[in-house]
Design a protein around this motif. Sequence first.
Motif, short mmCIF file in Angstrom:
data_model
loop_
_atom_site.label_atom_id
_atom_site.label_comp_id
_atom_site.label_asym_id
_atom_site.label_seq_id
_atom_site.Cartn_x
_atom_site.Cartn_y
_atom_site.Cartn_z
N ASP A 308 0.84 -1.19 0.00
CA ASP A 308 0.00 0.00 0.00
C ASP A 308 0.88 1.25 0.00
OD1 ASP A 308 0.99 0.20 2.60
OD2 ASP A 308 -0.90 -0.32 3.56
N ALA A 309 0.23 2.43 0.01
CA ALA A 309 0.99 3.69 -0.08
C ALA A 309 1.96 3.84 1.08
CB ALA A 309 0.03 4.88 -0.13
N PHE A 310 1.51 3.49 2.27
CA PHE A 310 2.37 3.61 3.45
C PHE A 310 3.57 2.67 3.35
CE2 PHE A 310 3.63 2.79 7.84
CZ PHE A 310 3.69 4.07 8.35
N GLY A 311 3.30 1.41 2.98
CA GLY A 311 4.38 0.45 2.85
C GLY A 311 5.33 0.79 1.73
N THR A 312 4.81 1.38 0.66
CA THR A 312 5.67 1.80 -0.45
C THR A 312 6.64 2.88 -0.02
OG1 THR A 312 4.01 1.21 -2.11
CG2 THR A 312 5.67 2.84 -2.74
N GLY A 313 6.14 3.87 0.72
CA GLY A 313 7.01 4.93 1.22
C GLY A 313 8.13 4.38 2.09
N LEU A 314 7.80 3.44 2.96
CA LEU A 314 8.82 2.84 3.82
C LEU A 314 9.87 2.10 3.01
CD1 LEU A 314 6.71 1.40 6.79
CD2 LEU A 314 8.20 3.42 6.81
N ARG A 315 9.44 1.43 1.96
CA ARG A 315 10.35 0.58 1.19
C ARG A 315 11.25 1.35 0.23
NH1 ARG A 315 6.25 -2.27 2.99
NH2 ARG A 315 6.62 -4.46 3.57
N ILE A 316 11.01 2.65 0.09
CA ILE A 316 11.92 3.48 -0.70
C ILE A 316 13.02 4.07 0.18
CG2 ILE A 316 12.03 5.55 -2.16
CD1 ILE A 316 9.32 4.92 -3.19
N PRO A 318 15.53 2.75 1.73
CA PRO A 318 16.93 2.35 1.45
C PRO A 318 17.64 3.29 0.50
CG PRO A 318 15.55 0.41 1.50
CD PRO A 318 14.63 1.58 1.62
N LEU A 319 16.91 3.87 -0.45
CA LEU A 319 17.50 4.85 -1.36
C LEU A 319 18.05 6.04 -0.57
CD1 LEU A 319 17.65 5.50 -4.55
CD2 LEU A 319 15.71 6.99 -4.07
N ALA A 370 15.48 -3.72 -2.57
CA ALA A 370 16.15 -2.96 -1.51
C ALA A 370 17.65 -2.88 -1.77
CB ALA A 370 15.88 -3.61 -0.15
N LEU A 371 18.22 -3.97 -2.30
CA LEU A 371 19.65 -4.00 -2.59
C LEU A 371 20.02 -2.97 -3.64
CD1 LEU A 371 22.47 -5.32 -2.37
CD2 LEU A 371 21.72 -6.97 -4.10
N TRP A 372 19.32 -2.96 -4.78
CA TRP A 372 19.73 -2.03 -5.84
C TRP A 372 19.28 -0.61 -5.55
CZ3 TRP A 372 16.22 0.64 -8.77
CH2 TRP A 372 14.94 0.11 -8.97
N LEU A 373 18.23 -0.43 -4.77
CA LEU A 373 17.86 0.92 -4.36
C LEU A 373 18.93 1.53 -3.45
CD1 LEU A 373 14.02 0.63 -3.67
CD2 LEU A 373 15.13 2.05 -5.41
N THR A 374 19.47 0.71 -2.54
CA THR A 374 20.54 1.18 -1.67
C THR A 374 21.76 1.56 -2.48
OG1 THR A 374 19.75 -0.27 0.12
CG2 THR A 374 21.99 0.59 0.31
N LEU A 375 22.11 0.72 -3.44
CA LEU A 375 23.27 0.98 -4.30
C LEU A 375 23.06 2.26 -5.12
CD1 LEU A 375 25.98 -0.43 -4.94
CD2 LEU A 375 24.84 -1.51 -6.89
N THR A 376 21.86 2.43 -5.64
CA THR A 376 21.55 3.62 -6.43
C THR A 376 21.62 4.88 -5.58
OG1 THR A 376 20.12 2.34 -7.92
CG2 THR A 376 19.79 4.72 -7.88
N GLY A 377 21.02 4.82 -4.38
CA GLY A 377 21.08 5.97 -3.48
C GLY A 377 22.50 6.31 -3.07
N PHE A 378 23.31 5.29 -2.84
CA PHE A 378 24.70 5.52 -2.46
C PHE A 378 25.45 6.22 -3.59
CE2 PHE A 378 29.14 4.37 -1.90
CZ PHE A 378 29.33 4.58 -0.54
#
Length: 536
Positions: A308-316, A318-319, A370-378
Amino acid sequence: MSVPVAAPPPLADSPRRWWALAALTLSVLIIALDGTVITVALPTLSGELGADSAQLQWINGGYLLALSVAMLPVGLLGDRYGHKRVLVGGITLFGLASLAGTQADSPGQLIAVRTVLGLAAAMIMPVSMAVLPRVFGAAELPKAIGVWTAATAVGMPVGPLVGGWLLNHFWWGSVFLFNVPVVVLALAASVWLLPSDRTRQRTEPAPFDTVGTVLSALGITALVYGTILVPDDGWGSPKVLGGVVGGAALLAVFGWWQRRYAHPLVDLRLFADPRFRWGTLIAVFVNFALMGIMFVVPQYLQEVLGHDAFGTGLRILPLIGGLMAAATLGETLVPRLGARVVVAAGLLVFAAGTLAGAATGSGDGYSYAALWLTLTGFGFGLAVVPATSLVMASLPAERSGRGTSLLETVQQVGGVLGVAGLGSLLSAGYLARLSTGGLHGQDAAAARDSVSGAGAVAARLGDPGLLDSAHRAFVHGMSLALLVCAAIALAAAVLAALLLPGKAADAAASEAVSDAQAPAAREVAISAADNGQSLA
């Protein structure tokens, strides 16, 4: 005759500088939140206020247009009349417009409120960045820029999260009322903690560049308006082509005028400094890619993975975590290796993260994302923070507002183009792989319109095959968009490696930051004496 020695800001050794940063961070965080919080409220507004689809588009687009158009003249006003004054005025206007939004009872009133909110945001964004070198010394400025950048980035995914929670518990006006306590806190902290503008020279100001302001406003409006229409009308639409081509032509005339006019709105001489020129270009490239990612990924998390919208916000988040980690690491790496090496390396990491994202399969779960979002944010943090620091180091104190306004404006326009361009590519990839065999009429149109539409049709018809096809098609479109992001990051990495100043130039840039901070040091000291406070 003695030569004045550049002094660090009086807050350099005081913990109060971090409270000042918190004030600036709050101001830009609420802007980033407000830019996206309205997206989840649009269906509610349609029902409550009777807004049609065109009005809903302008509720969202009016904010974006006002923000994009107003930043250039605001930077000039900040340089002339004081950054703190403009910032405090913008925060105040943002709070008043938010209160007005809670009382709107028609789509027209809400469009007006959102436009004023965009204007207030334009008063806050570039000026708050221009204040940073007046609070932090050269050694800590990259960390401050990293925190400031993270605040603008975290607000985008968290906006729908906050909006969804508020709409689940309160009435639609709560998405505006939410701004008010944050605005009050940011306003009080800004008035109390930020350097005063009292000592600015009171000479007769140069004539205001009215022609340049009109040309830039018309050009940016046409360009952004044409781009906003892309998702619905497509790139071949006469409206889109007219807006984009007409906007580009007007901006070309604007550039010509800026070179001829004695007191231009934009100081194009800033581009003569390679730190500003290439730092700005790289920041625009990365912002183009990041805005596209921020448009694509939430849809993937919500429509394909089912959050859902709340869970989506949390899962971004890592970026954002990767960005913050990179900002901290970059603070130690840049003095050792130089901005050229660090920015190029960050762009390569950014490209690696988006390439990993492009390899996503429709059956992959969140752990891989989560792995590639973290890498992208880094990679984003490792690239954009030193690049922004280079830009800030190139700005003379008396023109810092115009410089940051120019940077923010081109980044904003780049972000809009990124959402439109990569969103169109996502849509094309989705349609190319979607199988709608057996569907007719409205069902086929709904499925082809979006992955959420396909999901609704599949649920109503009990057709798991359609849902699986839609998910696979969406992931294919997302992969195409992420491949383009990777290509942009690789191209920017080559530019950084070839064109950014080397380590020796970085040392000179740090000295330039200190020189630029000397006037700010005098301002703060006089302000402290006036108020009977010690800021050391």
